[in-house]
Scaffold this active site. Structure first.
Site, PDB file in Angstrom:
ATOM      1  N   LYS A 133       0.902  -1.233  -0.118  1.00 54.46           N
ATOM      2  CA  LYS A 133       0.051   0.210   0.062  1.00 54.46           C
ATOM      3  C   LYS A 133       0.851   1.329  -0.102  1.00 54.46           C
ATOM      4  O   LYS A 133       1.916   1.019   0.525  1.00 54.46           O
ATOM      5  CB  LYS A 133      -0.922  -0.045   1.205  1.00 54.46           C
ATOM      6  N   HIS A 163      -1.218  -5.988   5.188  1.00 52.10           N
ATOM      7  CA  HIS A 163      -0.778  -6.657   6.160  1.00 52.10           C
ATOM      8  C   HIS A 163      -1.406  -6.363   7.647  1.00 52.10           C
ATOM      9  O   HIS A 163      -1.276  -7.051   8.711  1.00 52.10           O
ATOM     10  CB  HIS A 163       0.836  -6.198   6.758  1.00 52.10           C
ATOM     11  N   GLU A 201      -2.582   4.349  17.874  1.00 53.12           N
ATOM     12  CA  GLU A 201      -0.973   3.751  18.340  1.00 53.12           C
ATOM     13  C   GLU A 201      -0.451   4.681  19.124  1.00 53.12           C
ATOM     14  O   GLU A 201      -0.879   6.150  19.043  1.00 53.12           O
ATOM     15  CB  GLU A 201      -0.416   3.403  17.374  1.00 53.12           C
ATOM     16  N   ASP A 220      -3.313   6.707   5.200  1.00 52.61           N
ATOM     17  CA  ASP A 220      -2.237   5.495   5.759  1.00 52.61           C
ATOM     18  C   ASP A 220      -3.029   4.196   6.178  1.00 52.61           C
ATOM     19  O   ASP A 220      -2.718   3.104   6.045  1.00 52.61           O
ATOM     20  CB  ASP A 220      -1.239   6.063   6.782  1.00 52.61           C
ATOM     21  N   HIS A 225      -6.479   0.079   5.082  1.00 54.16           N
ATOM     22  CA  HIS A 225      -6.847  -1.043   6.007  1.00 54.16           C
ATOM     23  C   HIS A 225      -8.150  -1.002   6.621  1.00 54.16           C
ATOM     24  O   HIS A 225      -8.741  -2.366   6.616  1.00 54.16           O
ATOM     25  CB  HIS A 225      -5.614  -1.194   7.163  1.00 54.16           C
TER      26      HIS A 225
HETATM   27  P1  NDP Z   1      12.251   2.938   2.146  1.00 54.93           P
HETATM   28  O1  NDP Z   1      12.220   4.259   1.639  1.00 54.93           O
HETATM   29  O2  NDP Z   1      12.719   2.551   3.300  1.00 54.93           O
HETATM   30  O3  NDP Z   1      12.864   1.843   1.124  1.00 54.93           O
HETATM   31  C1  NDP Z   1      12.613   2.002  -0.431  1.00 54.93           C
HETATM   32  C2  NDP Z   1      13.434   0.839  -1.250  1.00 54.93           C
HETATM   33  O4  NDP Z   1      13.039   1.301  -2.468  1.00 54.93           O
HETATM   34  C3  NDP Z   1      14.814   1.226  -0.813  1.00 54.93           C
HETATM   35  O5  NDP Z   1      15.529  -0.104  -0.633  1.00 54.93           O
HETATM   36  C4  NDP Z   1      15.437   1.569  -2.297  1.00 54.93           C
HETATM   37  O6  NDP Z   1      16.524   1.084  -2.674  1.00 54.93           O
HETATM   38  C5  NDP Z   1      14.290   1.042  -3.100  1.00 54.93           C
HETATM   39  N1  NDP Z   1      14.143   1.769  -4.539  1.00 54.93           N
HETATM   40  C6  NDP Z   1      13.647   3.149  -4.560  1.00 54.93           C
HETATM   41  N2  NDP Z   1      13.694   3.436  -5.885  1.00 54.93           N
HETATM   42  C7  NDP Z   1      14.204   2.404  -6.603  1.00 54.93           C
HETATM   43  C8  NDP Z   1      14.204   2.217  -8.077  1.00 54.93           C
HETATM   44  N3  NDP Z   1      14.050   3.127  -8.947  1.00 54.93           N
HETATM   45  N4  NDP Z   1      14.755   0.965  -8.277  1.00 54.93           N
HETATM   46  C9  NDP Z   1      15.016  -0.003  -7.477  1.00 54.93           C
HETATM   47  N5  NDP Z   1      14.739   0.166  -6.223  1.00 54.93           N
HETATM   48  C10 NDP Z   1      14.516   1.243  -5.576  1.00 54.93           C
HETATM   49  O7  NDP Z   1      10.493   2.573   2.021  1.00 54.93           O
HETATM   50  P2  NDP Z   1       9.721   1.480   2.873  1.00 54.93           P
HETATM   51  O8  NDP Z   1      10.518   0.279   3.068  1.00 54.93           O
HETATM   52  O9  NDP Z   1       9.400   2.342   4.172  1.00 54.93           O
HETATM   53  O10 NDP Z   1       8.536   1.336   2.003  1.00 54.93           O
HETATM   54  C11 NDP Z   1       8.319   0.801   0.915  1.00 54.93           C
HETATM   55  C12 NDP Z   1       7.008   0.603   0.643  1.00 54.93           C
HETATM   56  O11 NDP Z   1       6.185  -0.382   1.801  1.00 54.93           O
HETATM   57  C13 NDP Z   1       6.132   1.805   0.491  1.00 54.93           C
HETATM   58  O12 NDP Z   1       5.002   1.609  -0.482  1.00 54.93           O
HETATM   59  C14 NDP Z   1       5.630   1.865   1.656  1.00 54.93           C
HETATM   60  O13 NDP Z   1       4.368   2.589   1.526  1.00 54.93           O
HETATM   61  C15 NDP Z   1       5.164   0.271   2.326  1.00 54.93           C
HETATM   62  N6  NDP Z   1       5.166   0.108   3.638  1.00 54.93           N
HETATM   63  C16 NDP Z   1       6.287   0.304   4.246  1.00 54.93           C
HETATM   64  C17 NDP Z   1       5.944   0.275   5.740  1.00 54.93           C
HETATM   65  C18 NDP Z   1       7.092   0.244   6.789  1.00 54.93           C
HETATM   66  O14 NDP Z   1       6.815   0.219   7.935  1.00 54.93           O
HETATM   67  N7  NDP Z   1       8.343   0.992   6.246  1.00 54.93           N
HETATM   68  C19 NDP Z   1       4.736  -0.474   6.396  1.00 54.93           C
HETATM   69  C20 NDP Z   1       3.659  -0.924   5.057  1.00 54.93           C
HETATM   70  C21 NDP Z   1       3.781  -0.442   3.850  1.00 54.93           C
HETATM   71  P3  NDP Z   1      17.792   1.962  -3.099  1.00 54.93           P
HETATM   72  O15 NDP Z   1      17.935   3.066  -2.288  1.00 54.93           O
HETATM   73  O16 NDP Z   1      18.807   0.770  -3.061  1.00 54.93           O
HETATM   74  O17 NDP Z   1      17.417   2.122  -4.633  1.00 54.93           O
END
Ligand code: NDP
Length: 462
Positions: A133, A163, A201, A220, A225
Site C-alpha cells: 500500500k 498486512h 497507536e 495511511d 486497511h
Molecule cells: P524505504 O524508502 O525505506 O525503501 C525504499 C526502497 O526502494 C529502498 O530499498 C530503495 O533502494 C528502493 N528503491 C527506490 N527507488 C528504486 C528504484 N528506482 N529501483 C529499485 N529500487 C528502488 O521505503 P519503505 O521500505 O518504508 O516502504 C516501501 C513500501 O512499503 C512503500 O510502498 C510503503 O508505503 C510500504 N510500507 C512500508 C511500511 C513500513 O513500515 N516501512 C509498512 C507498510 C507498507 P535503493 O536506495 O537501493 O534504490
C-alpha cells in the site's frame, strides 16, 4: 508450498524489508521446516552480496529465527533501476527458473513505474506480483495500475498486500459471527446500533515523514486497511472461505459503502498532535518533527463515519478511526447492540445494549452484557465475558508472505476493492482539501480532541 520458489525483494535495502518482511520470512521458515526459499535482493543503489546477507541475518535475528537461515538459498544482489525496462529485465533474469515472486517493497510511484516497465514475455508463467500500500493515489490511478497489472498477469496472481489483518484475525471475526447462533442472527441493523473500528497507536512519526507527511492518517490507515476490516465485518456470510466467495462478498460491501449521508463535513474529523509524553517518551509537536511541512496540513488522527447502503446495514453508522501518539493505544472492532425493546419493571440500574468487542493483536473477544444477582437480585450491572483468540494480528506479515508463497490470494486486496476504497474516501479528501473540516489538535498521550465525543473513541468505555 513450492521448494523452487524464488522471492525477489525489490527495495531490499528499505525499512519495510528489514523491519517487517525479512523477520516475517525468518519466522515462517522457522515454523515450517519443510519450507525453502531462494532469496534475491534488488535495489537501485549498490548493496553488495555480503551486506545483503548480513542484513538478512540481522533481520532474522530480530525474530529469533537465525536457525532458519539454512533454508534460504541466496541469489546475487541485483543493482538495477526498477523503473526501466532494462532494470526489470535484469531483476527478473536474476531469479532463475521455477516459480517467481516479485515483491515490490519500494515507494508506490516506483512500484507503478516498475510494473509498467515489465515486458510480459520476460515473466515466467508461474509469476506472482506483490505490491504494498498505498495502491495508487486515487481511484483513477488505481484503475490505471490495475489495467497495467492485468496486461501482465491474471488477477489471482496479483497480491495487493494488506498486512493489517492477518489471516487468523480475519478468520477469528468470521468464525465467531458465522459459527454461533448467538451472533449470526443479530448481525444486522435490526440488532446492531453502531460499529466502531479503531486503530490508535502510541507511536509518533518515528522518522517516517518522507512517506507519512504526504499520506496522513486517512490514507495511511482508513483508506487502505480499516475499510477492509469494515468489509469483513459487514459482508454477507460467504458460502465458503474460498478466494472467490470471500472477495466477492467484501467487494459487494465496499461498493455499497459511502460517507454517512453523503456529507463528509458532518461525518469526518481530523487533527494533529502537539508536544507531550506517551509511553514514557516525550514527543515534539507533529509540525516540529523532522521532515514535516506544516503547510501540508497533514492529519495524524482521522475519524470518518460511513454507512453501508444495503438492507442488512441501512442506518447503522460505521465509524473508522486511526491516529498516532495516542495515550490509549488499541486495535479493536466494536459492535454495539441495541438495548432490549422492553425491560420488565422492577429492575434497577441501566440496561445499555450489549457490546461485542474484538481486540486485535493478540486477538480477544469480549462481550459486555447486563446481569443481575449479587446482594440485590433486582440490580442490573455490567459483566464482561472474555475469550482468548490467539496471536492473530501479531503474526500478520508472516501470514502475508505465506499466502504469497503459497499462491492463496483470498486475503489480498482485489483490484476492484482497491479502486472502491479510493472512491469511498474521495469526498472526504475533497472536503479537507477545501478547508471545510477544521484541523483540530490533541496533545501527545491524550485520547484525541475532547470535542470528538460521539465517535469511535467513546466505544473505549463501552
Ligand atoms: P524505504 O524508502 O525505506 O525503501 C525504499 C526502497 O526502494 C529502498 O530499498 C530503495 O533502494 C528502493 N528503491 C527506490 N527507488 C528504486 C528504484 N528506482 N529501483 C529499485 N529500487 C528502488 O521505503 P519503505 O521500505 O518504508 O516502504 C516501501 C513500501 O512499503 C512503500 O510502498 C510503503 O508505503 C510500504 N510500507 C512500508 C511500511 C513500513 O513500515 N516501512 C509498512 C507498510 C507498507 P535503493 O536506495 O537501493 O534504490
Amino acid at each position: 508450498m513450492n521448494e523452487r520458489t524464488t522471492l525477489v525483494i525489490i527495495g531490499a535495502s528499505g525499512d519495510l524489508t528489514s523491519r517487517l518482511l525479512l523477520p516475517a520470512l525468518g519466522q515462517l521458515l522457522l515454523d515450517d521446516p519443510h519450507r525453502r526459499v531462494r532469496l534475491v535482493g534488488a535495489g537501485s543503489s549498490g548493496l553488495d552480496d555480503e551486506h545483503w546477507r548480513t542484513r538478512v541475518h540481522q533481520a532474522f535475528a530480530t525474530a529469533g529465527a537465525e536457525a532458519a537461515l539454512e533454508r534460504v538459498d541466496f541469489g546475487d544482489y541485483v543493482t538495477a533501476d526498477a523503473t526501466t525496462a532494462e532494470g526489470m529485465r535484469q531483476i527478473v533474469g536474476a531469479a532463475g527458473s521455477g516459480r517467481l515472486v516479485l515483491y515490490f517493497a519500494v515507494p508506490p510511484a516506483v512500484a507503478a513505474s516498475a510494473c509498467a516497465a515489465i515486458e510480459s514475455s520476460d515473466l515466467p508463467d508461474d509469476t506472482v506480483l506483490a505490491l504494498e500500500k498505498p495502491f495508487g493515489t486515487d481511484e483513477g490511478s488505481a484503475e490505471h495500475l490495475n489495467a497495467v497489472l492485468h496486461e501482465l498477469l491474471p488477477e489471482e496472481s496479483v497480491f495487493r498486500v494488506d498486512h493489517f489483518l492477518g489471516r487468523s484475525t480475519v478468520l477469528n471475526v468470521i468464525g465467531v459471527r458465522t459459527a454461533n447462533r448467538l451472533f449470526e442472527p443479530v448481525w444486522s441493523a435490526s440488532d446492531v446500533e453502531s460499529v466502531a473500528i479503531r486503530f490508535d497507536e502510541s507511536l509518533g512519526l518515528e522518522g517516517r515523514a518522507g512517506y507519512y507527511d504526504h499520506a496522513g492518517a486517512m490514507v495511511d490507515m482508513i483508506q487502505s486497511h480499516l475499510l477492509q476490516v469494515l468489509a469483513i465485518v459487514a459482508m454477507e456470510p460467504p458460502a465458503s472461505l474460498d478466494e472467490a466467495d470471500l472477495r466477492d462478498a467484501t467487494s459487494a460491501v465496499l461498493r455499497a459503502t459511502r460517507v454517512r449521508d453523503g456529507d463528509p463535513v458532518a461525518n469526518s474529523h481530523r487533527a494533529r498532535y502537539t508536544a507531550g509524553d506517551v509511553d514514557g517518551r516525550t514527543l515534539p509537536s507533529y509540525v516540529d518533527e523532522e521532515g514535516v511541512d506544516p503547510a501540508r496540513q497533514t492529519e495524524t488522527l482521522a475519524e470518518i463515519t460511513f454507512e453501508v447502503q444495503t438492507a442488512r446495514w441501512a442506518g447503522v453508522p460505521f465509524t473508522l478511526r486511526s491516529g498516532k501518539a495516542l495515550g490509549d493505544a488499541a486495535m479493536e472492532v466494536v459492535l454495539r447492540l441495541r438495548p432490549v425493546r422492553h425491560l420488565p419493571g422492577g429492575f434497577t440500574g441501566e440496561a445499555p445494549g450489549s457490546v461485542l468487542r474484538f481486540s486485535l493483536g493478540p486477538d480477544r473477544l469480549s462481550i459486555g452484557i447486563n446481569v443481575n444477582g449479587g446482594d440485590d437480585p433486582f440490580a442490573l450491572h455490567r459483566a464482561t465475558l472474555d475469550a482468548d483468540l490467539g496471536l492473530g494480528t501479531q503474526r500478520a506479515y508472516a501470514e502475508v508472505i505465506a499466502s504469497i508463497l503459497d499462491h492463496e490470494p483470498a486475503l489480498s486486496v482485489r483490484g476492484d476493492a482497491a479502486e472502491q476504497c479510493w472512491r469511498i474516501v474521495e469526498p472526504v479528501r475533497q472536503a479537507w482539501a477545501a478547508g471545510k473540516v477544521p484541523l483540530d489538535e490533541y496533545a501527545v498521550g491524550s485520547s484525541g480532541p475532547s470535542s470528538w465525543r460521539d465517535g469511535a473513541s467513546t466505544e473505549k468505555t463501552a
